[in-house]
Design a protein around this motif. Structure first.
Motif, mmCIF file in Angstrom:
data_model
loop_
_atom_site.group_PDB
_atom_site.id
_atom_site.type_symbol
_atom_site.label_atom_id
_atom_site.label_comp_id
_atom_site.label_asym_id
_atom_site.label_seq_id
_atom_site.Cartn_x
_atom_site.Cartn_y
_atom_site.Cartn_z
ATOM 1 N N LEU B 199 0.830 -1.286 -0.256
ATOM 2 C CA LEU B 199 -0.002 0.049 0.195
ATOM 3 C C LEU B 199 0.803 1.385 -0.027
ATOM 4 C CD1 LEU B 199 -2.810 -0.993 2.810
ATOM 5 C CD2 LEU B 199 -2.909 -1.031 0.388
ATOM 6 N N PRO B 200 0.478 2.347 -0.870
ATOM 7 C CA PRO B 200 1.220 3.336 -0.855
ATOM 8 C C PRO B 200 1.459 4.123 0.571
ATOM 9 C CG PRO B 200 -0.311 3.536 -2.609
ATOM 10 C CD PRO B 200 -0.788 2.294 -1.810
ATOM 11 N N ALA B 201 0.342 4.101 1.054
ATOM 12 C CA ALA B 201 0.563 4.587 2.634
ATOM 13 C C ALA B 201 1.792 4.038 3.637
ATOM 14 C CB ALA B 201 -0.898 4.573 3.531
ATOM 15 N N PHE B 202 2.082 2.833 3.447
ATOM 16 C CA PHE B 202 3.237 2.212 4.067
ATOM 17 C C PHE B 202 4.502 2.443 3.297
ATOM 18 C CE2 PHE B 202 -0.334 0.327 6.071
ATOM 19 C CZ PHE B 202 -0.165 -0.325 7.254
ATOM 20 N N ALA B 203 4.516 2.384 1.965
ATOM 21 C CA ALA B 203 5.650 2.527 1.074
ATOM 22 C C ALA B 203 6.172 3.985 1.394
ATOM 23 C CB ALA B 203 5.158 2.147 -0.334
ATOM 24 N N LYS B 204 5.160 4.888 1.280
ATOM 25 C CA LYS B 204 5.753 6.266 1.481
ATOM 26 C C LYS B 204 6.351 6.674 2.937
ATOM 27 C CE LYS B 204 3.023 9.491 0.704
ATOM 28 N NZ LYS B 204 1.636 10.266 0.657
ATOM 29 N N ALA B 205 5.919 5.872 3.857
ATOM 30 C CA ALA B 205 6.430 5.924 5.168
ATOM 31 C C ALA B 205 7.798 5.102 5.606
ATOM 32 C CB ALA B 205 5.245 5.521 6.308
ATOM 33 N N ALA B 206 8.126 4.277 4.738
ATOM 34 C CA ALA B 206 9.268 3.667 5.061
ATOM 35 C C ALA B 206 10.577 4.397 5.333
ATOM 36 C CB ALA B 206 9.494 2.491 3.827
ATOM 37 N N PRO B 207 11.374 3.889 6.123
ATOM 38 C CA PRO B 207 12.503 4.782 6.372
ATOM 39 C C PRO B 207 13.506 5.206 5.297
ATOM 40 C CG PRO B 207 12.320 3.046 8.034
ATOM 41 C CD PRO B 207 11.377 2.613 6.953
ATOM 42 N N GLU B 208 13.665 4.300 4.359
ATOM 43 C CA GLU B 208 14.431 4.521 3.087
ATOM 44 C C GLU B 208 13.895 5.667 2.340
ATOM 45 O OE1 GLU B 208 13.251 1.501 3.826
ATOM 46 O OE2 GLU B 208 12.209 0.898 2.004
ATOM 47 N N ALA B 209 12.637 5.915 2.673
ATOM 48 C CA ALA B 209 11.773 7.040 1.637
ATOM 49 C C ALA B 209 12.046 8.466 2.362
ATOM 50 C CB ALA B 209 10.540 6.451 1.255
ATOM 51 N N GLN B 210 12.443 8.415 3.710
ATOM 52 C CA GLN B 210 12.447 9.724 4.233
ATOM 53 C C GLN B 210 13.446 10.779 3.762
ATOM 54 O OE1 GLN B 210 9.368 9.906 5.699
ATOM 55 N NE2 GLN B 210 9.311 7.875 4.985
ATOM 56 N N PRO B 211 13.355 12.118 4.118
ATOM 57 C CA PRO B 211 14.167 13.323 3.531
ATOM 58 C C PRO B 211 15.553 12.977 4.411
ATOM 59 C CG PRO B 211 12.290 14.110 4.749
ATOM 60 C CD PRO B 211 11.835 12.633 4.378
ATOM 61 N N ASP B 212 15.675 12.557 5.538
ATOM 62 C CA ASP B 212 16.556 12.435 6.426
ATOM 63 C C ASP B 212 17.420 11.256 6.440
ATOM 64 O OD1 ASP B 212 14.478 11.416 7.727
ATOM 65 O OD2 ASP B 212 15.395 11.656 9.780
ATOM 66 N N ALA B 213 16.844 10.290 5.423
ATOM 67 C CA ALA B 213 17.476 8.993 5.373
ATOM 68 C C ALA B 213 19.059 8.959 4.875
ATOM 69 C CB ALA B 213 16.652 7.945 4.373
ATOM 70 N N GLY B 214 19.875 8.523 5.609
ATOM 71 C CA GLY B 214 21.460 8.541 5.232
ATOM 72 C C GLY B 214 22.224 7.013 5.481
#
Lengths: 214, 214
Positions: B199-214
């Motif tokens: 589901l997009p709601a879960f995929a968009k929330a994944a750690p690797e999809a966040q702006p601060d993922a490093g």
């Protein structure tokens, strides 16, 4: 009849006893002796695959687990007196205070965790006691700061009637006293706990007042 | 505008991101770098005396803490789609499953706990990893048993639409994978996690999809 499977010294069972008493509900108690390991026996595992207490069995035979989920269930089925305030922000505040205890302090000082520290990690008695007191001190510092700073606090954690946060606070204070934690830095917590304990619903739920207390 | 103070790899922030996405809400993200210790800086302590993330700041400026309390708040203010079922017993079941993760597994594997094990108790890397995996295995065994035995389970933890229990399950599966826990004994958990992640709601929330993922 509603039956509570619990243990006199279990914090989580203690929370549910307070909630049942605040709602004025009659219930049977079926003790599960945690020191003898009865929570991992077949009878308790059939009630709760987690091998924990409490389990609340309703008069219809439904078995409910997890103390906060049980308290919210009781609050939905028996709305008076309410355990949560009427406004969404107030409810979020009370749930957050309850979870500060139930998700941040209590899980670290559970019997199974202390057993792992000693058995698997070879931690000695003094370091185990240090661990116990550390997580209470860290959590109580934050809780004291919130109760002092936030406008919602009153005679109880939220306003002047007891609710879900107080239901979590009092058993945690009991544990802190049992392990002789220094509570002098937390006057607000001590004051609220004293106000709670003056109420029959809390006094009747105290570990020493239970049939299996020994 | 709603602002989420979080961290890409924080399980608790991940839960709130999923809830916000399921509700279709727009929000700003303000990263608090846990590895650099920013959660204990003055700015974050002013938002949350616990020195934790997440904090959700509403468009009215109210700051909410504790991920499950935030999710319930969002569910009350934005009822559609619901994160909890309509019946009290169903709600109790979903909350209990969520709390199995949030009160029994996650607190033991928090960054601050792992730091205490290493720093105060002198636990080595292998024993620390053993601790981490032990609490996931113990919790997932119980969760798998419940999801398999209880009639309420479906494509998701409760029925065929995602809710509060799934919001807790997926970040815990992410952690388990990150620490290379053996998930082969938990087909039901893996199946539900896969359904969620589609589901997009879960995929968009994944750690690797966040702006601060490093």
């Amino acid at each position: 009849m509603t039956t509570l499977y619990g243990y006199f010294r279990s914090s989580a069972a203690y929370r549910v006893r307070i909630a049942l008493n605040l709602k004025g509900l009659d219930y049977d108690q079926a003790p599960v002796n945690l020191v003898k390991g009865e929570q991992r026996g077949d009878a308790n595992l059939a009630r709760n695959a987690q091998g924990l207490v409490p389990v609340l069995e309703t008069s219809e035979g439904t078995q409910l687990t997890q103390s906060l989920a049980i308290c919210e269930y009781l609050d939905e089925i028996y709305p008076e007196p309410p355990l949560l305030p009427a406004d969404a922000e107030g409810r979020a505040r009370v749930r957050a205070l309850a979870q500060l205890v139930a998700c941040e302090i209590h899980p670290l000082n559970n019997l199974k965790v202390l057993k792992y520290l000693v058995g698997e990690l070879g931690v000695g008695d003094e370091a185990k006691l240090g661990w116990y007191r550390h997580w209470i001190a860290e959590g109580f510092q934050a809780l004291e700061a919130k109760l002092t700073a936030e406008a919602g606090s009153g005679k109880f954690c939220h306003g002047d009637s007891p609710g879900l946060a107080d239901i979590c606070l009092v058993p945690q204070v009991f544990n802190a006293e049992r392990f002789e934690c220094d509570l002098s830095p937390y006057p607000r917590i001590r004051g609220i706990a004293a106000n709670c304990r003056a109420l029959p619903a809390f006094a009747k739920a105290a570990p020493e007042a239970q049939p299996d207390a020994g």
